[in-house]
Design an enzyme around this catalytic site. Structure first.
Site, PDB file in Angstrom:
ATOM      1  N   HIS A 190      -3.566   2.524  -0.594  1.00 22.08           N
ATOM      2  CA  HIS A 190      -3.646   2.932   0.383  1.00 22.08           C
ATOM      3  C   HIS A 190      -3.721   1.690   1.613  1.00 22.08           C
ATOM      4  O   HIS A 190      -5.179   1.354   1.399  1.00 22.08           O
ATOM      5  CB  HIS A 190      -3.884   4.380   1.447  1.00 22.08           C
ATOM      6  N   ASP A 191      -3.702   1.083   2.598  1.00 24.42           N
ATOM      7  CA  ASP A 191      -4.514   0.660   3.105  1.00 24.42           C
ATOM      8  C   ASP A 191      -4.793  -1.109   2.628  1.00 24.42           C
ATOM      9  O   ASP A 191      -5.452  -2.132   3.119  1.00 24.42           O
ATOM     10  CB  ASP A 191      -5.471   0.727   3.585  1.00 24.42           C
ATOM     11  N   GLY A 241      -8.240   2.352  -1.969  1.00 25.63           N
ATOM     12  CA  GLY A 241      -7.752   2.077  -1.317  1.00 25.63           C
ATOM     13  C   GLY A 241      -9.169   0.855   0.091  1.00 25.63           C
ATOM     14  O   GLY A 241     -10.055   0.937   0.111  1.00 25.63           O
TER      15      GLY A 241
END
Length: 262
Positions: free
Chosen positions: A121-122, A139
């Protein structure tokens, strides 16, 4: 005309360009948008709020746009955005972003992503990057343009890898890698700078010499980080076209929060 295999499951709300190719048993969710010329292999799952640009090739057995592997995730409509002309090989997993960051995982253009790569994520992946087999980005990791990550490498969350940097095979990376540098090992160590990569990208001898000097100031002259930054700033104006490289380095060093590999 789009070529959608009859065994594929494409939600009626998904938006696919007319010539998108979809392989057997691939599943595409309702919030997916896919641009012209992109092809998806067999047994892929494309879900979440995912936008994929033009002329990408996504090979079989990929999971693209799944919910982030983050306990704090509570179903927010976060996104995954993939640019144009990327090659994404077998068994890759790209997750959507989280509300705790910008809410979007982003992939640029013209990247070469080999099998079993994970983008958590991200992650912010620039353009023209190469990620070898089993590279794992946790992440919030950021990669600059033209960065290379070797196979079986693990990158800790929030780490940043600068433009034109190279991370060697099976590296455990828990600190930032400045632009142009080459690192490997466990723990990671800087081994030099990416001279061959710069030559291939059209850097002239004077610009390469200036990058070499920045490497010396950071890693060979016994200076503190603040002293190194001041000495690098003093290089401005000495090489035609080289100020961009100096500003890239200074901007990266000034923004580093985890500290650099040193």
């Amino acid at each position: 005309m789009s070529a959608i295999h009859p065994t594929a499951v494409v939600d009626p709300q998904a938006q696919l360009a007319a010539d998108v190719q979809v392989g057997p048993y691939t599943v595409i969710g309702p919030h997916v948008r896919i641009g012209a010329g992109t092809s998806l292999g067999a047994h892929c799952v494309i879900e979440g709020h995912t936008t994929i640009g033009a002329d990408n090739r996504i090979w079989q057995f990929c999971s693209i746009g799944a919910a982030p592997q983050d306990k704090k995730y509570a179903g927010e409509p976060t996104r995954l955005e993939i640019g144009d002309r990327n090659t994404i090989r077998e068994f890759c997993t790209f997750n959507c972003g989280t509300a705790q960051d910008s809410g979007v995982t982003r992939v640029g253009n013209d990247n070469w992503v080999m099998a079993y790569v994970h983008l958590a994520h991200d992650v912010q992946l620039g353009s023209q990057c190469i990620l070898a087999n089993n590279a794992t980005l946790a992440g919030h990791v950021h990669l600059g343009d033209w960065a290379i990550v070797g196979g079986l490498t693990g990158v800790h969350q929030f780490v940043k890898i600068g433009a034109h940097a190279m991370v060697g095979f099976q590296t455990a990376l828990s600190q930032d890698v400045p632009p142009f540098m080459m690192v490997d090992g466990n723990p990671a160590e800087v081994r030099g700078f990416n001279i061959e990569g710069l030559r291939r990208r059209g850097f002239g001898p004077e610009r390469i010499a200036q990058v070499k000097q920045m490497h010396r100031l950071l890693y060979r002259n016994g200076l503190t980080l603040e002293e190194s930054k001041a000495a690098i700033a003093a290089l401005k104006g000495s090489v035609g076209g080289g100020d961009t490289d100096v500003e890239l380095m200074l901007g990266f060093l000034g923004a580093s929060k985890r500290g650099i590999v040193r």
